[in-house]
Design an enzyme around this catalytic site. Structure first.
Site, PDB file in Angstrom:
ATOM      1  N   GLY A  46       0.831  -1.191   0.000  1.00 31.20           N
ATOM      2  CA  GLY A  46       0.000   0.000   0.000  1.00 31.20           C
ATOM      3  C   GLY A  46       0.868   1.243   0.000  1.00 31.20           C
ATOM      4  N   GLN A  51       3.321   9.992   0.947  1.00 29.14           N
ATOM      5  CA  GLN A  51       4.625   9.320   1.024  1.00 29.14           C
ATOM      6  C   GLN A  51       5.523   9.621  -0.172  1.00 29.14           C
ATOM      7  OE1 GLN A  51       2.610   5.338   2.005  1.00 29.14           O
ATOM      8  NE2 GLN A  51       4.587   5.146   3.003  1.00 29.14           N
ATOM      9  N   CYS A  94       6.207  -0.292   7.059  1.00 29.03           N
ATOM     10  CA  CYS A  94       5.811   0.859   6.254  1.00 29.03           C
ATOM     11  C   CYS A  94       7.004   1.285   5.406  1.00 29.03           C
ATOM     12  CB  CYS A  94       5.384   2.003   7.179  1.00 29.03           C
ATOM     13  SG  CYS A  94       4.967   3.519   6.294  1.00 29.03           S
ATOM     14  N   LEU A  95       6.755   1.605   4.142  1.00 28.56           N
ATOM     15  CA  LEU A  95       7.851   2.028   3.260  1.00 28.56           C
ATOM     16  C   LEU A  95       8.505   3.302   3.775  1.00 28.56           C
ATOM     17  CD1 LEU A  95       6.167   1.384  -0.215  1.00 28.56           C
ATOM     18  CD2 LEU A  95       7.835  -0.053   0.976  1.00 28.56           C
ATOM     19  N   GLU A 137      -3.112   2.915   5.580  1.00 28.95           N
ATOM     20  CA  GLU A 137      -2.989   3.949   4.540  1.00 28.95           C
ATOM     21  C   GLU A 137      -3.833   5.179   4.876  1.00 28.95           C
ATOM     22  OE1 GLU A 137      -0.563   3.581   2.718  1.00 28.95           O
ATOM     23  OE2 GLU A 137      -0.309   1.433   3.030  1.00 28.95           O
ATOM     24  N   HIS A 140      -2.115   7.460   7.177  1.00 29.38           N
ATOM     25  CA  HIS A 140      -1.119   8.325   6.525  1.00 29.38           C
ATOM     26  C   HIS A 140      -1.722   9.669   6.134  1.00 29.38           C
ATOM     27  CE1 HIS A 140       2.653   6.206   6.056  1.00 29.38           C
ATOM     28  NE2 HIS A 140       2.068   5.122   5.603  1.00 29.38           N
TER      29      HIS A 140
HETATM   30 NI    NI Z   1       2.904   3.204   5.450  1.00 27.27          NI
END
Ligand code: NI
Length: 170
Positions: A46, A51, A94-95, A137, A140
């Protein structure tokens, strides 16, 4: 489609609340294509627009098996209407929080609404892993990272590690 760079903690932009998309246009769809490309390139399940440095209320996700046919979904202006129950999200990651995973308590079921990439309203219920991804998500979009939802002890450990890494690379 272009994979973009993913911002990582402690980038202050990640803490910024996002703006709702006023009208779904070609630009929105291009943004979504780039987000999907970025999500697959990393790889992740996701991604929220914030981001990649875009403060718009857009998320993409794909919880299908990587070896099968991919099924990327996009939600514009997503909102959680209802949530119930609880489940442990094990080893959530999380990226934007690289090299760190932790268990997070999440709702078991959510009902979500938003717009699809054609701008049509959609509403659906989700449970299990999809419910976890949607909560992550949508968090975020309000500047919330999963590390805000873990124990303060674990969070402090992570923050200290990042500080040390930044000192070494400075
Ligand atoms: Ni994330």
């Amino acid at each position: 489609m272009t994979a973009r760079q993913v911002l990582t903690y402690p980038d202050p932009f990640l803490r910024q609340p996002t703006q709702p998309v006023a009208a779904v246009t070609e630009d929105t769809r291009r943004l979504i294509e780039d987000m999907i490309e970025t999500m697959y390139a990393e790889p992740g399940v996701g991604l929220a627009a914030i981001q990649i440095g875009v403060d718009q209320s857009v998320i993409v996700y794909d919880v299908s098996a990587p070896e099968g046919e991919r099924q990327a979904q996009a939600l514009i202006n997503p909102k959680i209407l209802e949530q119930s129950g609880s489940q442990l999200s094990e080893n959530e990651g999380c990226l934007s929080v690289p090299d760190f995973r932790a268990d997070v308590q999440r709702a078991a079921r959510v009902r979500v609404k938003g717009l699809d990439r054609e701008g049509r309203p959609v509403e659906f219920a989700a449970e299990g892993f999809l419910a976890i991804v949607l909560q992550h998500e949508i968090d975020h979009l309000r500047g919330i990272l999963f590390i805000d939802r873990i124990s303060s002890l674990k969070r402090e450990l992570y923050k200290r590690r990042v500080k040390k890494q930044m000192k070494h690379s400075a």
